[in-house]
Write a protein that holds these residues in place. Structure first.
Motif, PDB file in Angstrom:
ATOM      1  N   THR A 159      79.503  59.003  35.965  1.00 18.90           N
ATOM      2  CA  THR A 159      79.193  58.413  34.664  1.00 18.90           C
ATOM      3  C   THR A 159      80.385  58.542  33.728  1.00 18.90           C
ATOM      4  O   THR A 159      81.221  59.442  33.879  1.00 18.90           O
ATOM      5  CB  THR A 159      77.976  59.107  34.015  1.00 18.90           C
TER       6      THR A 159
ATOM      7  N   VAL B  59      71.709  54.833  30.163  1.00 21.00           N
ATOM      8  CA  VAL B  59      72.496  55.492  31.207  1.00 21.00           C
ATOM      9  C   VAL B  59      71.587  55.992  32.318  1.00 21.00           C
ATOM     10  O   VAL B  59      71.886  55.848  33.499  1.00 21.00           O
ATOM     11  CB  VAL B  59      73.303  56.663  30.614  1.00 21.00           C
ATOM     12  N   LYS B  60      70.451  56.558  31.942  1.00 19.76           N
ATOM     13  CA  LYS B  60      69.517  57.111  32.921  1.00 19.76           C
ATOM     14  C   LYS B  60      68.232  56.290  32.913  1.00 19.76           C
ATOM     15  O   LYS B  60      67.718  55.930  31.846  1.00 19.76           O
ATOM     16  CB  LYS B  60      69.198  58.571  32.587  1.00 19.76           C
TER      17      LYS B  60
ATOM     18  N   ASN C 104      77.181  54.284  33.080  1.00 19.72           N
ATOM     19  CA  ASN C 104      77.450  54.466  34.495  1.00 19.72           C
ATOM     20  C   ASN C 104      78.821  53.905  34.838  1.00 19.72           C
ATOM     21  O   ASN C 104      79.318  53.005  34.156  1.00 19.72           O
ATOM     22  CB  ASN C 104      76.366  53.783  35.319  1.00 19.72           C
TER      23      ASN C 104
END
Length: 313
Positions: A106, A132-133, A244
């Motif tokens: 990341t 991001v997650k 990412n």
């Protein structure tokens, strides 16, 4: 008459004899009488008023220099390293991640903030344009059979309840099935009574009003938490994942802009209490170094276009 003259001569020899040296000049200070020690230490009876005033001013100046020296964190200064555009930084960081699983790498952002010590810290939750997650697993502490429990079940919470959830946390402290924990306001006394701070605190999961994880609307908070990231200022720096390694330059740029806007809005909110300034933003990756950003977007190499950094690794 001769006897009188002899007596006077004897008295003269005694009076003209060498005077004995002061005790404090020949005896170590710690062995001297208390009155001499008081004089040497500069007590109330020692020196003039002007001397005592000068000594007091020296002590005040020394204390002021010491306080001003440690007024801000040592990290609150911009580095003298070369600054890079976003595409240039991404180019080098992608090269550093070659050979590693793309899903595990990341981009990370680090913001240096000039802030006085012991001042209110910047903290908030932000929902980035490109999360991001995507593996957010939420648990809800709420009363059994309540409306909050129904909202938690409908919202896809992986665990909910009070005593059953408390027991689950105690039985599996190192293998929790969730990575986000919120608490309904009616269950706050039960949470405090359960004494889970030692387990949840180090993991950053302990619900509190400061982190906005205690609420009366479980449904609304769960929607806000889906794909959201928390950030917090620590010793003059804010660090968090920002994308990412497969993100395109445009995606990463929009995430950085959103985070910077959120941090600056928090600075404005605290402006009446303390003045904070953002002095540097650096981009790094899981296995790569940090590159201070210049604020530019396009690469300095005309042969490298954003499209070249948008392909899968």
């Amino acid at each position: 008459m001769a006897a009188i003259n002899q007596c006077i001569a004897s008295l003269s020899r005694i009076g003209l004899g060498t005077a004995s040296r002061p005790v404090y000049a020949t005896v170590p200070l710690f062995l001297a009488p208390a009155i001499i020690q008081t004089r040497w230490k500069g007590g109330p009876s020692a020196g003039t008023m002007a001397m005592r005033a000068r000594q007091k001013e020296k002590l005040k100046a020394k204390l002021k220099r010491k306080q001003s020296r440690f007024k801000e964190y040592k990290y609150a200064v911009a580095s003298h390293e070369e600054r890079f555009t976003l595409c240039d930084a991404m180019r080098y960081l992608r090269a550093a991640e070659v050979g590693r699983p793309p899903a595990s790498a990341t981009y990370e952002i680090a913001m240096r903030v000039r802030t006085p010590k012991n001042s209110p810290v910047l903290r908030s939750r932000i929902q980035l344009p490109y999360p991001v997650k995507s593996d957010t697993r939420i648990a809800v502490i709420c009363k059994e059979g309540s409306g909050a429990m129904q909202d938690a079940r409908a919202g896809g919470a992986v665990a909910f309840g009070e005593e059953t959830l408390f027991q689950l946390i105690k039985d599996n402290p190192n293998d929790l099935p969730f990575n986000r924990l919120i608490c309904h306001a009616d269950s706050e006394p039960a949470l405090k009574k359960a004494g889970l701070g030692r387990i949840l605190g180090p993991k950053g999961l302990m619900p509190s009003l400061k982190t906005n994880t205690i609420t009366r609307s479980v449904k609304t908070l769960m929607q806000e938490m889906a794909g959201a990231e928390n950030y917090r200022e620590r010793i003059g720096s804010i660090r968090m994942p920002i994308g990412n390694i497969q993100f395109t330059p445009r995606q990463l740029s929009e995430n950085i802009r959103a985070l910077v806007a959120s941090v600056k809005s928090n600075m404005v909110r605290l402006e009446e209490k303390v003045k904070k300034d953002m002095i540097e933003i650096a981009l790094s990756s899981s296995n790569g170094p940090g590159f201070p950003l210049s604020g530019g977007f396009n690469s300095t190499d005309e042969k490298v276009q954003p499209a070249h950094l948008s392909t899968a690794m």
